[in-house]
Write an enzyme that holds these catalytic residues in place. Structure first.
Site, mmCIF file in Angstrom:
data_model
loop_
_atom_site.group_PDB
_atom_site.id
_atom_site.type_symbol
_atom_site.label_atom_id
_atom_site.label_comp_id
_atom_site.label_asym_id
_atom_site.label_seq_id
_atom_site.Cartn_x
_atom_site.Cartn_y
_atom_site.Cartn_z
ATOM 1 N N ASP A 12 0.702 -1.342 0.101
ATOM 2 C CA ASP A 12 -0.134 0.054 0.038
ATOM 3 C C ASP A 12 1.046 1.267 -0.243
ATOM 4 O O ASP A 12 1.781 1.123 0.599
ATOM 5 C CB ASP A 12 -1.072 0.046 1.275
ATOM 6 N N HIS A 29 2.328 3.091 -9.109
ATOM 7 C CA HIS A 29 2.001 1.962 -9.425
ATOM 8 C C HIS A 29 3.298 0.924 -10.120
ATOM 9 O O HIS A 29 3.650 -0.029 -9.880
ATOM 10 C CB HIS A 29 0.716 1.561 -10.324
ATOM 11 N N LEU A 123 10.205 -20.265 -4.103
ATOM 12 C CA LEU A 123 9.448 -19.882 -3.683
ATOM 13 C C LEU A 123 8.243 -19.772 -4.223
ATOM 14 O O LEU A 123 8.138 -19.902 -5.467
ATOM 15 C CB LEU A 123 9.917 -18.173 -3.512
#
Ligand code: IPE
Ligand code: IPE
Ligand code: MG
Length: 239
Positions: A12, A29, A123
């Site tokens: 955020d 963004h 991962l």
């Protein structure tokens, strides 16, 4: 406590990062995607097995059309540009969220990312896209209600464990640690079921400024926490 197996991040602060620089929100963004790239690398290096990132919430549709389009465009670019590298590094990609209302080409890209990387064992990167916890829980309840109607299960058979098998996160361990950047202290509909016993860490930095050091700092703080899951601390059990 040891390194958390599963870290989930609410990425955020992109808009405020851009605003602070006099830039349009989309610049925030874009910088956020760069932060995601290095965070995936850092997470693998720091020994994390599962990394879930909140990329677009089911409530983010309420933003201006142009911003929603920018976010969809950035997801397309991320998958197209980064999928080969992620695959080369052994990263497995999983997507959670409701795909039915996404554009067909995006659904295709998400599917391609999952299929290509399904066998990878480094991962696992879980991307929460068009994800909302309440929506996820309602969809799981619908599936179970239909199974009851078809006579496949009885309503008494519905336990938390069975319910969890119908969530988007089926097969994914609950997050040990949830990090939110940007200083907001709320979960905003992120993994409400799965984070029931997660440790929560809120960091003030905006997501585009998030570095490996922020992640390492959160892991250090996590190590000092004591998780009880409703039981007693190990040192109290013997008393
Ligand atoms: C997070 O940054 C990215 C998404 C929600 C898609 P924001 O866009 O929420 O940035 P702020 O909170 O307005 O600064
Ligand atoms: C949560 O952030 C969603 C994502 C990070 C994708 P928001 O910026 O949408 O949350 P609120 O509106 O501040 O609660
Ligand atoms: Mg925000």
């Amino acid at each position: 406590m040891t390194t958390p197996a599963h870290v989930a991040i609410i990425m955020d602060g992109n808009g405020r990062w851009a605003k602070a620089r006099g830039l349009p929100r989309v610049a925030g963004h874009k910088a956020g995607v760069e932060a995601l790239r290095h965070t995936v690398r850092a997470a693998a290096e720091l020994g994390i097995s599962w990394l879930t990132v909140y990329a677009f919430s089911s409530e983010n549709w309420s933003r201006p059309k142009s911003e929603v389009a920018d976010l969809m465009g950035l997801l397309r670019i991320f998958i197209r540009r980064d999928l080969a590298d992620l695959h080369k590094s052994g990263v497995r990609v999983r997507i959670i969220g409701d795909r039915t209302s996404l554009q067909p080409d995006i659904r295709g890209l998400l599917e391609e990312a999952e299929v290509l990387t399904a066998g990878n064992t480094s991962l696992t990167l879980v991307i929460a896209f068009n994800y909302g916890g309440r929506d996820e829980i309602a969809r799981a309840a619908q599936q179970l209600a239909e199974a009851v109607k078809r006579g496949e299960i009885a309503s008494e058979d519905i336990t938390p464990e069975l319910f969890a098998e119908h969530l988007d996160t089926a097969g994914i361990p609950d997050p040990d640690l949830v990090i939110r950047t940007s200083g907001e202290i709320r979960l905003s509909n992120f993994l409400p079921w799965q984070s029931a016993y997660s440790e929560l860490i809120f960091q003030p930095c905006y997501w585009p400024d998030f570095t490996r050091e922020h992640l390492a700092e959160a892991l250090r703080e996590y190590t000092g926490r004591e998780r009880r899951f409703g039981g007693l601390a190990a040192c109290d059990v013997a008393l």
